[in-house]
Design a protein around this motif. Structure first.
Motif, short mmCIF file in Angstrom:
data_model
loop_
_atom_site.label_atom_id
_atom_site.label_comp_id
_atom_site.label_asym_id
_atom_site.label_seq_id
_atom_site.Cartn_x
_atom_site.Cartn_y
_atom_site.Cartn_z
N LYS A 37 2.13 8.35 -12.55
CA LYS A 37 0.94 8.09 -12.02
C LYS A 37 0.26 9.13 -11.01
O LYS A 37 -0.57 9.40 -10.85
CB LYS A 37 1.21 6.66 -11.07
CG LYS A 37 -0.24 6.11 -10.71
CD LYS A 37 0.02 4.72 -10.38
CE LYS A 37 -1.37 4.31 -9.63
NZ LYS A 37 -1.33 3.05 -9.05
N LEU A 54 -0.39 8.71 -1.63
CA LEU A 54 -1.08 9.59 -2.38
C LEU A 54 -2.19 10.21 -1.24
O LEU A 54 -2.51 11.25 -1.64
CB LEU A 54 -1.78 8.67 -3.25
CG LEU A 54 -2.81 9.38 -4.25
CD1 LEU A 54 -2.22 10.70 -5.07
CD2 LEU A 54 -3.23 8.46 -5.00
N ARG A 55 -2.80 9.39 -0.61
CA ARG A 55 -3.75 9.81 0.64
C ARG A 55 -3.36 10.85 1.41
O ARG A 55 -4.15 11.86 1.47
CB ARG A 55 -4.28 8.82 1.41
CG ARG A 55 -5.63 8.88 2.17
CD ARG A 55 -6.18 7.54 2.66
NE ARG A 55 -5.22 6.66 3.33
CZ ARG A 55 -5.07 5.33 2.59
NH1 ARG A 55 -5.69 4.97 1.70
NH2 ARG A 55 -4.11 4.62 3.29
N ASP A 97 0.78 -1.17 0.00
CA ASP A 97 -0.03 -0.24 -0.12
C ASP A 97 0.67 1.31 -0.02
O ASP A 97 0.49 2.25 0.26
CB ASP A 97 -1.03 0.04 1.28
CG ASP A 97 -0.12 -0.06 2.44
OD1 ASP A 97 0.90 -0.33 2.60
OD2 ASP A 97 -0.97 0.13 3.59
N ASP A 114 -2.77 11.21 -10.86
CA ASP A 114 -3.67 11.17 -9.73
C ASP A 114 -3.90 12.57 -8.81
O ASP A 114 -4.87 12.46 -8.23
CB ASP A 114 -3.40 9.90 -8.72
CG ASP A 114 -3.65 8.79 -9.50
OD1 ASP A 114 -4.08 8.71 -10.23
OD2 ASP A 114 -2.81 7.62 -9.10
N TYR A 140 2.11 3.27 -2.34
CA TYR A 140 1.47 4.28 -3.04
C TYR A 140 0.38 4.95 -2.57
O TYR A 140 0.02 6.26 -2.37
CB TYR A 140 1.35 3.98 -4.65
CG TYR A 140 0.76 4.93 -5.57
CD1 TYR A 140 1.57 5.98 -6.10
CD2 TYR A 140 -0.55 5.09 -5.74
CE1 TYR A 140 1.09 6.75 -7.04
CE2 TYR A 140 -1.23 6.11 -6.70
CZ TYR A 140 -0.15 7.04 -7.18
OH TYR A 140 -0.68 7.91 -7.95
N ASP A 141 -0.76 3.99 -2.14
CA ASP A 141 -1.93 4.73 -1.73
C ASP A 141 -1.84 5.43 -0.41
O ASP A 141 -2.50 6.32 -0.29
CB ASP A 141 -2.93 3.56 -1.57
CG ASP A 141 -3.37 2.78 -2.99
OD1 ASP A 141 -3.37 3.26 -3.93
OD2 ASP A 141 -3.42 1.52 -2.70
N LYS A 189 -2.84 14.17 -1.01
CA LYS A 189 -4.06 14.58 -1.20
C LYS A 189 -4.41 15.37 -0.09
O LYS A 189 -5.41 16.50 -0.25
CB LYS A 189 -5.32 13.61 -1.52
CG LYS A 189 -5.08 13.02 -3.19
CD LYS A 189 -6.09 12.14 -3.51
CE LYS A 189 -5.73 12.02 -4.97
NZ LYS A 189 -6.94 11.10 -5.51
#
Length: 86
Positions: free
Chosen positions: A81, A32-33, A26, A85, A28-29, A36
């Motif tokens: 990516k 990214l979270r 996880d 995103d 990347y996720d 953001k």
């Protein structure tokens, strides 16, 4: 004189990993979270706060931590990516 002093010392051998280290699934996720959330905080003029997923507590996030997240994502070839995103 210098060669005699170092000749008596033992050499240190550095062995490579048996298998290369792997990224968490996880990676990347999670990053990214956080990015953001930081962007949302900036756009809404709020403190840069990230929620701790384990305890539910909020903590302040430093700009350097965010920069390192982006840097790590780019080093691991997630740059294109990430660009799409975010």
């Amino acid at each position: 004189a210098k060669s005699n002093a170092t000749a008596g010392r033992n050499a240190i051998t550095i062995k490579p990993y048996e298998r290369p280290p792997e990224l968490p699934p996880d990676f990347y996720d999670v990053n990214l979270r956080a990015l953001k959330r930081a962007a949302w905080c900036v756009l809404h003029k709020r403190p840069l706060v990230a929620s701790d997923e384990e305890g539910g507590k909020a903590r302040l996030v430093g700009r350097e931590e965010l920069y390192r997240s982006v840097e790590n994502l780019c080093v691991h070839k997630f740059g294109p990516k990430l660009y799409v995103d975010v």
